[in-house]
Design a protein around this motif. Structure first.
Motif, mmCIF file in Angstrom:
data_model
loop_
_atom_site.group_PDB
_atom_site.id
_atom_site.type_symbol
_atom_site.label_atom_id
_atom_site.label_comp_id
_atom_site.label_asym_id
_atom_site.label_seq_id
_atom_site.Cartn_x
_atom_site.Cartn_y
_atom_site.Cartn_z
ATOM 1 N N LEU A 45 -4.003 2.556 11.031
ATOM 2 C CA LEU A 45 -4.635 1.500 10.241
ATOM 3 C C LEU A 45 -6.148 1.670 10.192
ATOM 4 C CD1 LEU A 45 -2.540 -1.580 11.420
ATOM 5 C CD2 LEU A 45 -2.490 -0.510 9.165
ATOM 6 N N GLN A 46 -6.729 2.093 11.315
ATOM 7 C CA GLN A 46 -8.168 2.354 11.349
ATOM 8 C C GLN A 46 -8.528 3.500 10.398
ATOM 9 O OE1 GLN A 46 -9.606 3.280 15.247
ATOM 10 N NE2 GLN A 46 -11.758 3.115 14.682
ATOM 11 N N ASP A 47 -7.690 4.542 10.385
ATOM 12 C CA ASP A 47 -7.911 5.668 9.475
ATOM 13 C C ASP A 47 -7.750 5.233 8.017
ATOM 14 O OD1 ASP A 47 -8.371 8.563 9.158
ATOM 15 O OD2 ASP A 47 -6.338 8.557 8.342
ATOM 16 N N ASN A 48 -6.785 4.357 7.743
ATOM 17 C CA ASN A 48 -6.597 3.832 6.386
ATOM 18 C C ASN A 48 -7.851 3.130 5.884
ATOM 19 O OD1 ASN A 48 -4.057 4.799 6.151
ATOM 20 N ND2 ASN A 48 -3.012 2.829 6.269
ATOM 21 N N ASN A 49 -8.488 2.380 6.768
ATOM 22 C CA ASN A 49 -9.706 1.676 6.369
ATOM 23 C C ASN A 49 -10.800 2.642 5.950
ATOM 24 O OD1 ASN A 49 -8.841 -0.889 6.562
ATOM 25 N ND2 ASN A 49 -10.105 -1.483 8.307
ATOM 26 N N ARG A 50 -10.896 3.763 6.669
ATOM 27 C CA ARG A 50 -11.905 4.760 6.291
ATOM 28 C C ARG A 50 -11.603 5.334 4.909
ATOM 29 N NH1 ARG A 50 -11.631 6.212 11.875
ATOM 30 N NH2 ARG A 50 -10.099 7.847 11.404
ATOM 31 N N MET B 252 -11.737 -5.576 -5.720
ATOM 32 C CA MET B 252 -11.326 -6.729 -4.904
ATOM 33 C C MET B 252 -10.068 -6.405 -4.103
ATOM 34 S SD MET B 252 -11.992 -9.841 -7.607
ATOM 35 C CE MET B 252 -11.192 -11.002 -6.529
ATOM 36 N N VAL B 253 -9.098 -5.746 -4.772
ATOM 37 C CA VAL B 253 -7.857 -5.386 -4.071
ATOM 38 C C VAL B 253 -8.153 -4.424 -2.927
ATOM 39 C CG1 VAL B 253 -5.650 -4.176 -4.305
ATOM 40 C CG2 VAL B 253 -6.364 -5.821 -6.049
ATOM 41 N N SER B 254 -9.022 -3.449 -3.181
ATOM 42 C CA SER B 254 -9.371 -2.485 -2.136
ATOM 43 C C SER B 254 -10.025 -3.191 -0.953
ATOM 44 C CB SER B 254 -10.314 -1.413 -2.696
ATOM 45 O OG SER B 254 -9.684 -0.651 -3.693
ATOM 46 N N CYS B 255 -10.915 -4.154 -1.271
ATOM 47 C CA CYS B 255 -11.555 -4.908 -0.189
ATOM 48 C C CYS B 255 -10.521 -5.719 0.592
ATOM 49 C CB CYS B 255 -12.627 -5.834 -0.756
ATOM 50 S SG CYS B 255 -14.082 -4.979 -1.405
ATOM 51 N N SER B 256 -9.563 -6.311 -0.136
ATOM 52 C CA SER B 256 -8.515 -7.096 0.530
ATOM 53 C C SER B 256 -7.659 -6.206 1.420
ATOM 54 C CB SER B 256 -7.636 -7.795 -0.506
ATOM 55 O OG SER B 256 -8.387 -8.705 -1.277
ATOM 56 N N VAL B 257 -7.262 -5.039 0.894
ATOM 57 C CA VAL B 257 -6.448 -4.111 1.687
ATOM 58 C C VAL B 257 -7.206 -3.689 2.939
ATOM 59 C CG1 VAL B 257 -5.400 -1.807 1.710
ATOM 60 C CG2 VAL B 257 -5.095 -3.292 -0.275
ATOM 61 N N ALA B 258 -8.500 -3.430 2.772
ATOM 62 C CA ALA B 258 -9.302 -3.036 3.934
ATOM 63 C C ALA B 258 -9.351 -4.161 4.960
ATOM 64 C CB ALA B 258 -10.710 -2.656 3.484
ATOM 65 N N LEU C 274 1.468 -10.394 11.656
ATOM 66 C CA LEU C 274 1.733 -9.076 11.080
ATOM 67 C C LEU C 274 2.688 -9.187 9.890
ATOM 68 C CD1 LEU C 274 2.047 -6.833 14.267
ATOM 69 C CD2 LEU C 274 0.258 -6.735 12.520
ATOM 70 N N ARG C 275 3.673 -10.113 9.986
ATOM 71 C CA ARG C 275 4.575 -10.307 8.852
ATOM 72 C C ARG C 275 3.807 -10.843 7.640
ATOM 73 N NH1 ARG C 275 8.104 -12.454 12.920
ATOM 74 N NH2 ARG C 275 9.859 -11.032 13.303
ATOM 75 N N ALA C 276 2.873 -11.785 7.914
ATOM 76 C CA ALA C 276 2.061 -12.338 6.817
ATOM 77 C C ALA C 276 1.183 -11.257 6.190
ATOM 78 C CB ALA C 276 1.191 -13.485 7.341
ATOM 79 N N LEU C 277 0.634 -10.408 7.048
ATOM 80 C CA LEU C 277 -0.197 -9.314 6.530
ATOM 81 C C LEU C 277 0.644 -8.331 5.727
ATOM 82 C CD1 LEU C 277 -2.482 -8.630 9.639
ATOM 83 C CD2 LEU C 277 -3.167 -9.635 7.448
ATOM 84 N N ALA C 278 1.861 -8.081 6.189
ATOM 85 C CA ALA C 278 2.749 -7.181 5.454
ATOM 86 C C ALA C 278 3.068 -7.761 4.079
ATOM 87 C CB ALA C 278 4.034 -6.939 6.247
ATOM 88 N N GLU C 279 3.278 -9.086 4.019
ATOM 89 C CA GLU C 279 3.540 -9.715 2.728
ATOM 90 C C GLU C 279 2.312 -9.627 1.815
ATOM 91 O OE1 GLU C 279 4.726 -13.648 3.655
ATOM 92 O OE2 GLU C 279 6.686 -13.073 4.496
ATOM 93 N N ALA C 280 1.109 -9.824 2.412
ATOM 94 C CA ALA C 280 -0.122 -9.729 1.617
ATOM 95 C C ALA C 280 -0.319 -8.314 1.084
ATOM 96 C CB ALA C 280 -1.321 -10.150 2.467
ATOM 97 N N LEU C 281 -0.071 -7.325 1.938
ATOM 98 C CA LEU C 281 -0.189 -5.936 1.491
ATOM 99 C C LEU C 281 0.848 -5.624 0.419
ATOM 100 C CD1 LEU C 281 -0.847 -4.120 4.886
ATOM 101 C CD2 LEU C 281 -2.410 -4.251 2.941
ATOM 102 N N SER C 282 2.003 -6.236 0.531
ATOM 103 C CA SER C 282 3.036 -6.039 -0.487
ATOM 104 C C SER C 282 2.576 -6.603 -1.828
ATOM 105 C CB SER C 282 4.342 -6.715 -0.039
ATOM 106 O OG SER C 282 5.343 -6.543 -1.012
ATOM 107 N N ARG C 283 1.899 -7.788 -1.774
ATOM 108 C CA ARG C 283 1.359 -8.357 -3.017
ATOM 109 C C ARG C 283 0.272 -7.451 -3.604
ATOM 110 N NH1 ARG C 283 1.812 -13.159 0.037
ATOM 111 N NH2 ARG C 283 -0.402 -13.079 0.552
ATOM 112 N N CYS C 284 -0.555 -6.896 -2.737
ATOM 113 C CA CYS C 284 -1.585 -5.952 -3.200
ATOM 114 C C CYS C 284 -0.936 -4.741 -3.862
ATOM 115 C CB CYS C 284 -2.451 -5.502 -2.024
ATOM 116 S SG CYS C 284 -3.589 -6.758 -1.425
#
Length: 754
Positions: A735-740, A661-667, A536-546
């Motif tokens: 998070l599921q709602d965010n994906n939609r 690409m960023v949107s796909c990564s965030v999803a 989750l920390r790694a994902l948070a860092e990835a989302l921060s980069r996005c």
């Protein structure tokens, strides 16, 4: 002055003159109403009696809005010459319209359609002979963007002749008169029925009439070349004349031009028309004894859109056929011209190509047919077509009717976005300054007038092009501005979703309650919790980069938006069109003086000196207009704008792909975070449940000695576990709602499934 019982005219008010009659502007003696009177001369009475009365009888039989009305047949007082009293058309003829320098390269599209409608539109009057229904049935509902005919042009003059079995035999621009309606619209009317006669469909005639440039080649051979032949002619000879007339109206020039001109090289004129290959609509000889050059399309100088040209060229090709077996009949001609006039014009600006298109479709066609028509003109496949209208995406469902397409104009078109990156082509045009003549040093009134007319025509073409190029720049900048606005909105929504996910993750990962839970769990579950928290920390860092990447895109788009606004201000401040118009006004005054002077036998010394100065001033104005204002200002600015537009379009294309690409990564990150959160939630559920069970067992085995209630620390821990468990479930749901939400952020948006 001359007069009949009811009408009066002066011989100075001459409107036109032919071999057998002259036409004057006259007035009704009682009402003062303006009329046209056709006065027959002595030569007309040398014709057979049936020929003399034919025009009277034909006009009496005809009653149509697009045919000049016959009011009366009277006689002059002294010589008792026959006089036809007819409707007066105050705006000259189609020929005078085409001879005006403004139309040196043909009529504007809307005016050409008026000519086509008035001259050749099919009708549905009862009693017509052998009338075919149009190829496509018209719709009578009010359709956005559809041209609707006024009552004055609801049916065609030519088809009215057809219904009454009359062949005109002298159709040409000079015999199509123009007047202005109450709302300022042009109305064209067919006139001069001196050569007309009644003829059944299968009946032939042998007599020859007409104006040579517009004559069918078979008639030309006998009437102009004086070659003996035994050919007879049918009603379709009018179709050839209509084809030449329509080509003349569309281009400003005749379709068949030998070296030296049609009147000077008659044998070559005949050869061009008879040797013309099938499908060719024009032929020219540019050098003496040189080869013939054939054209299968209208010239690039034509002001008709490619959409209309694609509809018109097949008609011209099929009525400009020498062989009767290959030439269309009237029924097919009227059906095809009616098909054009019943179509809706949808204006489409291809942003990637920087070209404005006119797409002609029927209102009852499906949008799928419209998309195919767009493909034919732009080569952008339907699956790659996305549309903006007035700054908003316009989703077109293929199965719907074309009536659902927005009402467009040339200044407010649908903006076509292609998902593929292209190099802007821009408007294809010919420099009006090419091939224009220059004044001879000596004074030659006729030659000076002809030269001034040609140069002025080129000036008006430059004015039209300057307006078109400036409008194209405006459409480029406006379309790009809308793209940037849409991308910025996508950035804002994606950034909001990304930051929301980060907020939830930071809130969960930052709590100290995990350490308490970790201390109470088994080693295996502790290892699992540690792995999930690390992920989750790694994902948070990835989302921060996005989030950082989206912010950079926002900055880039903001800079591009500022450049666009700056360039739009420059386009709006451009005054080159007004300066060209100023030069044209000055040149027009000199041209009118040359036109007046050419009718004189000569000029006095002082007048000749003024004439020479006028030639110098005219040349100076023409040079400023065509070279400085048009070439060095308008064209160079337009070419620069195309290069800049291409660079900006690539930037928009790259930003769009990057955001996708960023949107796909965030999803994807959200999906993975959702799985991790669900895993944590399950562990917390088990830990919470285990704590409750342990507390219950302890209470049953060894009841407290000092207090009847559990320890506050253990109770707080259970509550914290339950609360954390609920937070994990809510976070997974968010998070599921965010994906939609992210799934709806694709740019451009896809059309809904049919």
């Amino acid at each position: 002055m001359q007069s009949t019982v009811n009408y009066l005219w002066h011989t100075d008010d001459l409107l036109g003159q032919g071999a057998t009659a002259s036409v004057y502007k006259a007035r009704n003696k009682k009402s003062g109403e303006l009329v046209a009177v056709k006065v027959f001369n002595t030569a007309s009475y040398l014709r057979p009696r049936e020929v003399q009365v034919r025009e009277f009888e034909v006009l009496r039989k005809l009653n149509h809005q697009n045919i000049v009305k016959l009011f009366a047949v009277e006689e002059t007082g002294g010589s008792r010459q026959k006089v036809l009293v007819m409707e007066y058309c105050s705006s000259g003829s189609l020929l005078s319209v085409l001879e005006s320098p403004e139309n040196a390269f043909g009529l504007p599209e809307e005016e050409f359609l008026v000519v086509l409608r008035c001259v050749a539109r099919v009708n549905t009057l009862s009693g017509s002979k052998d009338r075919l229904p149009p190829k496509v049935s018209p719709r009578h509902e009010a359709v956005p963007g559809q041209r609707t005919s006024s009552p004055l042009s609801a049916v065609a003059g030519m088809n009215h002749l057809r219904e009454n079995g009359i062949v005109h035999r002298d159709i040409k621009p000079g015999n199509i008169l123009r007047l202005l309606g109450e709302e300022g619209q042009s109305i064209y009317k067919l006139t001069d029925f001196g050569a007309a006669r009644e003829l059944d469909d299968d009946e032939k005639f042998v007599s020859v009439y007409g104006t040579e440039e517009y004559l069918h080649p078979d008639m030309y051979e006998r009437a102009v070349l004086r070659k003996p032949q035994q050919k007879t002619f049918g009603v379709t000879v009018d179709l050839w004349s209509i084809g030449v007339t329509l080509y003349h109206a569309a281009t400003g020039s005749l379709p068949f031009i030998p070296y030296g001109g049609p009147r000077r090289n008659k044998e070559m004129m005949y050869r061009i028309t008879t040797e013309k290959p099938a499908g060719a609509i024009a032929g020219t000889q540019k050098q003496e004894n040189g080869p013939l050059e054939w054209s299968y399309t209208l010239p690039v100088t034509c002001r008709l859109s490619l959409g209309l040209q694609s509809q018109l060229v097949p008609i011209l090709a099929n009525i400009l056929e020498v062989e009767q077996a290959k030439c269309w009949g009237f029924d097919q001609f009227f059906a095809e011209t009616s098909d054009i006039l019943q179509r809706v014009v949808v204006h489409v600006f291809s942003l990637s190509q920087a070209v404005l298109h006119h797409v002609y479709i029927h209102a009852h066609n499906t949008i799928a047919i419209f998309l195919e028509a767009v493909y034919e003109q732009t080569r952008v496949a339907p699956q790659h077509q996305k549309f903006l209208f007035e700054g908003h995406f316009w989703v077109l469902e293929p199965n719907l009717s074309a009536q659902h397409i927005a009402h467009t104009t040339a200044s407010s078109p649908l903006t076509l976005l292609s998902t593929a990156s292209e190099t802007p082509m821009g408007l294809a045009f010919k420099d009006p300054a090419q091939d224009i003549p220059k004044f001879f040093p000596k004074v030659d009134l006729q030659a000076d007038y002809t030269t001034a007319k040609s140069v002025l025509g080129a000036g008006y073409q430059a004015l039209w092009l300057a307006r078109t190029l400036l409008a194209g720049q405006e459409l480029m900048l406006r379309g790009l501005h809308w793209c940037v606005e849409t991308l910025q909105a996508t950035c804002r929504r994606t950034l909001e979703v990304t930051r929301m996910a980060l907020l939830f993750l930071s809130s969960s990962l930052g709590t100290e309650r995990f350490s308490s839970v970790a201390g109470m769990t088994e080693m295996q579950e502790l290892k699992k919790v540690t792995e999930l928290r690390s992920r989750l920390r790694a994902l948070a860092e990835a989302l921060s980069r996005c989030s950082h990447s989206i912010t950079e895109s926002q900055t880039s788009l903001s800079n591009l938006r500022s450049e666009l606004l700056k360039n739009r201000d420059q386009v709006h401040a451009d005054r080159s069109v007004q300066q060209i118009q100023y030069c044209l006004d000055k040149m027009n005054l000199i041209y009118k003086q040359f036109k007046k002077s050419r009718m004189r036998p000569g000029l006095g010394y002082n007048e000749e000196q003024i004439h020479k100065l006028d030639k110098v001033n005219f040349s100076r104005l023409a040079k400023r207009l065509l070279l400085q204002l048009f070439q060095e200002t308008c064209v160079q600015k337009y070419q620069t704008s195309l290069v800049t537009h291409g660079r900006w379009m690539r930037e928009v294309h790259e930003t769009r792909n990057h955001l996708r690409m960023v949107s796909c990564s965030v999803a994807a990150y959200n999906t993975e975070a959702q799985g991790a959160q669900e895993g944590l939630s399950q562990i917390l559920d088990r830990v919470s449940h285990q704590l409750l069970q342990d507390r219950t067992k302890e209470a049953q085995v060894s009841p407290p000695l000092t207090a009847p209630y559990p320890s506050p620390a253990l109770t707080d821990l259970v509550l914290q576990m339950q609360e954390l468990c609920e937070e994990m479930k809510l976070l997974a749901f968010d998070l599921q709602d965010n994906n939609r939400v992210i799934e709806g952020l694709s740019w451009p948006p896809s059309a809904p499934d049919s």
